[in-house]
Enzyme design. Structure first.
Site, PDB file in Angstrom:
ATOM      1  N   CYS A   7      32.195  20.910  12.093  1.00  0.00           N
ATOM      2  CA  CYS A   7      33.245  20.474  11.169  1.00  0.00           C
ATOM      3  C   CYS A   7      32.953  20.827   9.715  1.00  0.00           C
ATOM      4  O   CYS A   7      33.852  20.767   8.875  1.00  0.00           O
ATOM      5  CB  CYS A   7      33.452  18.973  11.306  1.00  0.00           C
ATOM      6  SG  CYS A   7      34.103  18.465  12.916  1.00  0.00           S
ATOM      7  N   PHE A  58      38.976  18.012  19.919  1.00  0.00           N
ATOM      8  CA  PHE A  58      39.155  19.202  19.092  1.00  0.00           C
ATOM      9  C   PHE A  58      40.427  19.961  19.448  1.00  0.00           C
ATOM     10  O   PHE A  58      40.872  19.968  20.600  1.00  0.00           O
ATOM     11  CB  PHE A  58      37.956  20.133  19.226  1.00  0.00           C
ATOM     12  CG  PHE A  58      36.663  19.528  18.757  1.00  0.00           C
ATOM     13  CD1 PHE A  58      36.617  18.757  17.617  1.00  0.00           C
ATOM     14  CD2 PHE A  58      35.484  19.717  19.469  1.00  0.00           C
ATOM     15  CE1 PHE A  58      35.435  18.181  17.177  1.00  0.00           C
ATOM     16  CE2 PHE A  58      34.297  19.156  19.046  1.00  0.00           C
ATOM     17  CZ  PHE A  58      34.275  18.384  17.903  1.00  0.00           C
ATOM     18  N   HIS A 147      37.049  15.650   5.543  1.00  0.00           N
ATOM     19  CA  HIS A 147      37.305  16.226   6.857  1.00  0.00           C
ATOM     20  C   HIS A 147      37.471  15.086   7.865  1.00  0.00           C
ATOM     21  O   HIS A 147      36.578  14.263   8.031  1.00  0.00           O
ATOM     22  CB  HIS A 147      36.142  17.126   7.283  1.00  0.00           C
ATOM     23  CG  HIS A 147      36.391  17.831   8.582  1.00  0.00           C
ATOM     24  ND1 HIS A 147      36.443  17.172   9.788  1.00  0.00           N
ATOM     25  CD2 HIS A 147      36.602  19.138   8.863  1.00  0.00           C
ATOM     26  CE1 HIS A 147      36.685  18.031  10.753  1.00  0.00           C
ATOM     27  NE2 HIS A 147      36.786  19.231  10.211  1.00  0.00           N
ATOM     28  N   ASN A 180      41.554  17.228  15.140  1.00  0.00           N
ATOM     29  CA  ASN A 180      40.368  17.778  14.483  1.00  0.00           C
ATOM     30  C   ASN A 180      40.255  19.248  14.856  1.00  0.00           C
ATOM     31  O   ASN A 180      39.898  19.596  15.985  1.00  0.00           O
ATOM     32  CB  ASN A 180      39.125  16.999  14.937  1.00  0.00           C
ATOM     33  CG  ASN A 180      37.850  17.519  14.291  1.00  0.00           C
ATOM     34  OD1 ASN A 180      37.823  18.568  13.656  1.00  0.00           O
ATOM     35  ND2 ASN A 180      36.768  16.794  14.482  1.00  0.00           N
TER      36      ASN A 180
END
Length: 236
Positions: A7, A58, A147, A180
């Site tokens: 990330c 993800f 993030h 994400n």
């Protein structure tokens, strides 16, 4: 080319582009970050629960930005000034978050202790990063490009720093709408933050002059960058 930074990859790329632009007069650096989750996908396996978590958490995404120094005012309009970048690695966390490649694809390791470890250390890391600029610890006086590694990560930031709920609204919206997207996510949050600075809606408008980019990587590594909004009324 940057691989296996997780990330924090987008933040790392922006930091390197900043160095290139500042050390090569007139250079403009195109930063492109593309993430595809197919290498993580595999059949369910009770002995590989981290792979199942990665597959559900993800998503695919891509983002880009142009980085430069000494903008040409007649033709260029900077959005954010990248003032300073730093990195901290938390001791003893080598096995908390990790990525490796094998014959069957990428393997992610993510400990359930990650949010707590980040929450316990983020205030100290940020204080060391911001102190040279006299920004102190007025966390709600900054805008946040955090993030969104997951809801628990954002909750740990909010609790540890005592942030008002709206301070992480840009990150939470990107997480809600896109998930994400690993390294590419920071570009989506930057874009959302820029939109919030332009909007006329007082509930969403973000007026702070100074801000911070936050990204987490294997290690645990914390990538931090101090931003200053271009066009600030107090900016020279």
């Amino acid at each position: 080319m940057l691989y296996l930074h997780g990330c924090s990859a987008g933040s790392v790329a922006l930091r390197l582009a900043k160095d290139i632009a500042e050390n090569n007069l007139g250079t403009r650096v195109l930063v492109v970050c593309v993430e595809a989750t197919m290498p993580v996908f595999r059949a369910p396996d009770v002995t590989q629960l981290d792979a199942l978590v990665a597959t559900t958490l993800f998503g695919d995404g891509a983002g880009a930005a142009i980085i430069g120094a000494s903008p040409i005012n007649s033709v260029e309009r900077p959005i954010f000034h990248m003032i300073s970048a730093s990195q901290a690695t938390l001791p003893g966390t080598e096995n908390t978050v990790g990525i490796k490649v094998s014959e069957i694809g990428q393997h992610f390791k993510m400990s359930a202790e990650l949010p707590k470890m980040v929450g316990d250390n983020i205030k100290r890391c940020l204080a060391e990063t911001l102190e040279p600029f006299g920004l102190g610890c007025d966390w709600n006086g900054l805008f946040w490009v955090a993030h969104p590694g997951g809801r628990a990560i954002l909750d740990s930031y909010q609790a540890a720093l005592g942030l008002d709920p709206e301070k992480l609204a840009a990150s939470r919206r990107v997480l809600r709408d896109h998930g994400n997207m690993i390294g590419a996510t920071v570009f989506f949050v930057l874009d959302e933050m820029w939109c919030r600075r332009q909007t006329g809606n007082e509930e969403e408008r973000e007026n702070c002059e100074w801000g911070v980019i936050l990204g987490l990587g294997p290690g645990i590594t914390i990538e931090m960058m101090v931003l200053r909004a271009a066009g600030s009324e107090r900016q020279e």
